[in-house]
Motif scaffolding. Structure first.
Motif, PDB file in Angstrom:
ATOM      1  N   ASP A 144      -0.699  14.790  38.403  1.00 22.97           N
ATOM      2  CA  ASP A 144      -1.237  13.532  37.883  1.00 22.97           C
ATOM      3  C   ASP A 144      -0.208  12.406  38.010  1.00 22.97           C
ATOM      4  O   ASP A 144      -0.520  11.295  38.429  1.00 22.97           O
ATOM      5  CB  ASP A 144      -1.627  13.692  36.404  1.00 22.97           C
ATOM      6  CG  ASP A 144      -2.958  14.424  36.236  1.00 22.97           C
ATOM      7  OD1 ASP A 144      -3.717  14.488  37.222  1.00 22.97           O
ATOM      8  OD2 ASP A 144      -3.227  14.921  35.133  1.00 22.97           O
ATOM      9  N   GLU A 145       1.026  12.727  37.664  1.00 24.12           N
ATOM     10  CA  GLU A 145       2.097  11.716  37.693  1.00 24.12           C
ATOM     11  C   GLU A 145       2.351  11.222  39.114  1.00 24.12           C
ATOM     12  O   GLU A 145       2.623  10.043  39.344  1.00 24.12           O
ATOM     13  CB  GLU A 145       3.388  12.332  37.116  1.00 24.12           C
ATOM     14  CG  GLU A 145       4.445  11.298  36.777  1.00 24.12           C
ATOM     15  CD  GLU A 145       5.665  11.948  36.120  1.00 24.12           C
ATOM     16  OE1 GLU A 145       6.779  11.467  36.367  1.00 24.12           O
ATOM     17  OE2 GLU A 145       5.486  12.943  35.380  1.00 24.12           O
ATOM     18  N   ALA A 146       2.212  12.134  40.063  1.00 25.42           N
ATOM     19  CA  ALA A 146       2.462  11.766  41.468  1.00 25.42           C
ATOM     20  C   ALA A 146       1.238  11.149  42.134  1.00 25.42           C
ATOM     21  O   ALA A 146       1.304  10.735  43.294  1.00 25.42           O
ATOM     22  CB  ALA A 146       2.882  13.015  42.239  1.00 25.42           C
ATOM     23  N   GLU A 179       0.711  26.315  34.256  1.00 25.63           N
ATOM     24  CA  GLU A 179      -0.253  25.455  34.928  1.00 25.63           C
ATOM     25  C   GLU A 179      -0.340  24.038  34.362  1.00 25.63           C
ATOM     26  O   GLU A 179      -0.474  23.078  35.126  1.00 25.63           O
ATOM     27  CB  GLU A 179      -1.624  26.139  34.952  1.00 25.63           C
ATOM     28  CG  GLU A 179      -1.609  27.355  35.879  1.00 25.63           C
ATOM     29  CD  GLU A 179      -2.906  28.132  35.874  1.00 25.63           C
ATOM     30  OE1 GLU A 179      -3.867  27.703  35.184  1.00 25.63           O
ATOM     31  OE2 GLU A 179      -2.972  29.172  36.560  1.00 25.63           O
ATOM     32  N   PRO A 180      -0.283  23.829  33.034  1.00 26.89           N
ATOM     33  CA  PRO A 180      -0.327  22.450  32.531  1.00 26.89           C
ATOM     34  C   PRO A 180       0.817  21.590  33.074  1.00 26.89           C
ATOM     35  O   PRO A 180       0.631  20.397  33.347  1.00 26.89           O
ATOM     36  CB  PRO A 180      -0.219  22.625  31.009  1.00 26.89           C
ATOM     37  CG  PRO A 180      -0.761  23.994  30.751  1.00 26.89           C
ATOM     38  CD  PRO A 180      -0.327  24.810  31.924  1.00 26.89           C
ATOM     39  N   LYS A 181       2.007  22.200  33.283  1.00 29.60           N
ATOM     40  CA  LYS A 181       3.142  21.435  33.826  1.00 29.60           C
ATOM     41  C   LYS A 181       2.871  21.013  35.266  1.00 29.60           C
ATOM     42  O   LYS A 181       3.159  19.891  35.681  1.00 29.60           O
ATOM     43  CB  LYS A 181       4.419  22.282  33.769  1.00 29.60           C
ATOM     44  CG  LYS A 181       4.905  22.587  32.362  1.00 29.60           C
ATOM     45  CD  LYS A 181       6.118  23.488  32.410  1.00 29.60           C
ATOM     46  CE  LYS A 181       6.554  23.886  31.007  1.00 29.60           C
ATOM     47  NZ  LYS A 181       7.673  24.855  31.028  1.00 29.60           N
ATOM     48  N   ILE A 182       2.285  21.946  36.042  1.00 24.58           N
ATOM     49  CA  ILE A 182       1.973  21.618  37.435  1.00 24.58           C
ATOM     50  C   ILE A 182       0.920  20.517  37.488  1.00 24.58           C
ATOM     51  O   ILE A 182       1.045  19.549  38.252  1.00 24.58           O
ATOM     52  CB  ILE A 182       1.460  22.873  38.176  1.00 24.58           C
ATOM     53  CG1 ILE A 182       2.557  23.936  38.246  1.00 24.58           C
ATOM     54  CG2 ILE A 182       0.969  22.519  39.580  1.00 24.58           C
ATOM     55  CD1 ILE A 182       2.086  25.262  38.806  1.00 24.58           C
ATOM     56  N   ALA A 183      -0.132  20.640  36.636  1.00 20.24           N
ATOM     57  CA  ALA A 183      -1.199  19.640  36.606  1.00 20.24           C
ATOM     58  C   ALA A 183      -0.643  18.271  36.224  1.00 20.24           C
ATOM     59  O   ALA A 183      -1.019  17.246  36.807  1.00 20.24           O
ATOM     60  CB  ALA A 183      -2.289  20.066  35.636  1.00 20.24           C
ATOM     61  N   ALA A 184       0.280  18.244  35.252  1.00 18.93           N
ATOM     62  CA  ALA A 184       0.883  16.975  34.826  1.00 18.93           C
ATOM     63  C   ALA A 184       1.693  16.353  35.960  1.00 18.93           C
ATOM     64  O   ALA A 184       1.662  15.135  36.172  1.00 18.93           O
ATOM     65  CB  ALA A 184       1.763  17.213  33.598  1.00 18.93           C
ATOM     66  N   ALA A 185       2.402  17.194  36.720  1.00 21.79           N
ATOM     67  CA  ALA A 185       3.191  16.682  37.857  1.00 21.79           C
ATOM     68  C   ALA A 185       2.276  16.094  38.923  1.00 21.79           C
ATOM     69  O   ALA A 185       2.573  15.055  39.518  1.00 21.79           O
ATOM     70  CB  ALA A 185       4.040  17.809  38.442  1.00 21.79           C
TER      71      ALA A 185
END
Length: 469
Positions: A20-22, A12-18
């Motif tokens: 945010d980045e987008a 989930e942290p990776k998805i959340a970071a993606a």
């Protein structure tokens, strides 16, 4: 290869970071120019705590709608925010000051204490938003708001003034649930009624001028079972300190025992003998002839039921306590205040609310006392004067009649102190008028409850709604 178990911490942290980045959730960021808008404002959770399962469910439902409309191409805003939760926040900050042995709220003063509140908000406010982010809530985090923000405070002021001009907000002296610890009015849902060990004191209110009457009790068939000559009417109370503010004694219109003295005056057995107050004996549907003596003292400024009786019968509302539930110290000497109250009783005409509220009917010897200390002294004074109703003890001696019994008592759900019904100047919203369009929306089918049988519950609540303090 797909793992056998789902590891949320890894995924989930990776998805959340993606996301945010987008900039995936920023309003206007990914919508076509001119796209239809769709907005949900999160019902703001209290800044004091953390989210619970109810929040998780509610926010998930909002997120489903937001994501659905975003996928349909709309320009979507899901507005995140938190509420200041005044009393709860005050409690948390006061507790933290105590734990760190810093000066308390009163020692600090208002401005310095508010600075401490803002410090705590900055420290703790991120918890809720981090929880929402962990849930995957697709809010526009760039627009985070707090109900005490400058812009939102201006919006509140704008709405307040608008509703005031429309007559939907008004100021009035009303009886409210008063929390003596936090010194504020609280709502009915913030009051916990608990059964506690209490007492019921029985006192004599002597008739004015030494008048007497024949007191008669009868059985269900009309046979006389008890008869005596009396020069008083007896009442029972669980809060003797409020006797100081009595405006009348009420009996039921059908109660034959007191028919000879209805309309006469009786004396409140408290305070300096030379300045004893006289109040009328009236009839009202409220007293229950089968409960206690059947006579009820009416203290309209300190009891919700009494308040209704007082309003119906034009009985003055005398406030006895300050914001900390200590007996009032302000105003003119007691002798003058008692004289003013007697003039009101004799004339039968009520002055303005402000004029009545200025009358302090607390004798000098009780002014400034805590309500419970005043209670002890008042009971002792009445007993010493022989104006308590008496019963025989095991040795055959006359002793004051005091019932030890369970009573329901209101407590503040946060302060845990006994709530005092208090007559104060408060702002009220005309909830009944504001409820009309909401009810119309359901009746006309624009708002639907699922299942349908909840309509009935909704209408029962909305049709019986009271002014909101």
């Amino acid at each position: 290869m797909l793992e056998k178990t789902y590891d949320s911490a890894a995924v989930e942290p990776k998805i959340a970071a993606a996301w945010d980045e987008a900039d995936a959730f920023r309003a206007g960021a990914n919508a076509r120019p001119g796209a239809e808008t769709f907005t949900i404002v999160i019902p703001p959770p209290n800044v004091t705590g953390s989210l619970h399962m109810g929040h998780a469910l509610n926010n998930t439902l909002q997120d489903i709608m937001i994501r659905f409309e975003r996928m349909r191409g709309k320009d979507v805003l899901w507005q995140p925010g938190m509420d200041h939760a005044g009393i709860a926040t005050q409690m948390v900050v006061e507790r933290k000051l105590m734990e760190s042995q810093q000066p308390g709220r009163r020692e600090l003063g208002r401005d310095a204490f508010i600075d401490k509140v803002w410090e705590w908000k900055a420290e703790s406010g991120g918890l809720i938003f981090n929880q929402l982010k962990r849930l995957g809530a697709s809010c526009d985090w760039s627009r985070e708001r707090f109900t005490m923000d400058e812009g939102l405070s201006k919006a509140v002021l704008e709405v307040f003034v608008t509703l005031y001009k429309q007559g939907l907000i008004y100021r009035g002296k009303r009886l409210v649930n008063w929390d003596p610890h936090f010194e504020t009015a609280i709502s009915d849902i913030e009051v916990e009624n608990r059964e506690v060990d209490g007492h019921m004191w029985h006192f004599k209110y002597p008739l004015a001028g030494g008048e007497t009457y024949t007191y008669v009790e009868k059985d269900s068939e009309g046979n006389i079972t008890f008869q005596e000559e009396r020069n008083y009417i007896s009442i029972a109370t669980t809060r003797p300190e409020t006797m100081l503010g009595d405006g009348a004694v009420a009996v039921h219109p059908s109660d034959e025992r007191y028919a000879p003295i209805v309309g006469k005056l009786c004396e409140i057995p408290v305070g300096p003998k030379e300045h004893r107050r006289l109040i009328p004996i009236i009839t009202d549907e409220y007293p229950d002839p089968t409960f206690g003596s059947g006579a009820v003292k009416i203290t309209g400024a300190h009891d919700f039921n009494d308040h209704q009786v007082a309003r119906r019968n034009n009985i003055p509302l005398y406030r006895l306590m300050d914001t900390q539930a200590q007996l009032r110290e302000d105003g003119e000497p007691y002798a003058r205040c008692a004289e003013l109250a007697l003039e009101i009783t004799r004339s039968g005409e009520l002055p303005s609310e402000a004029e009545v509220d200025a009358i302090n009917l607390v004798p000098e010897e009780y002014r400034g006392l805590d309500r419970y200390e005043a209670r002890k002294r008042i009971v002792a004074a009445i007993n010493a004067e022989g104006l308590a109703v008496t019963v025989k003890d095991a040795e055959g001696n006359d002793v004051p009649y005091v019932e030890n019994k369970k009573i329901m008592q209101p407590f503040g759900d946060r302060s845990n102190v006994v709530i005092e019904p208090m007559l104060t100047d408060q702002w009220f919203v005309d909830a009944k008028t504001l409820a009309e369009p909401a009810m119309a929306s359901v009746r006309e089918g624009r708002t639907n409850f699922v299942p349908k049988n909840w309509d009935k519950t909704y209408f029962e609540w909305m049709e019986n709604i009271q002014p909101w303090c």
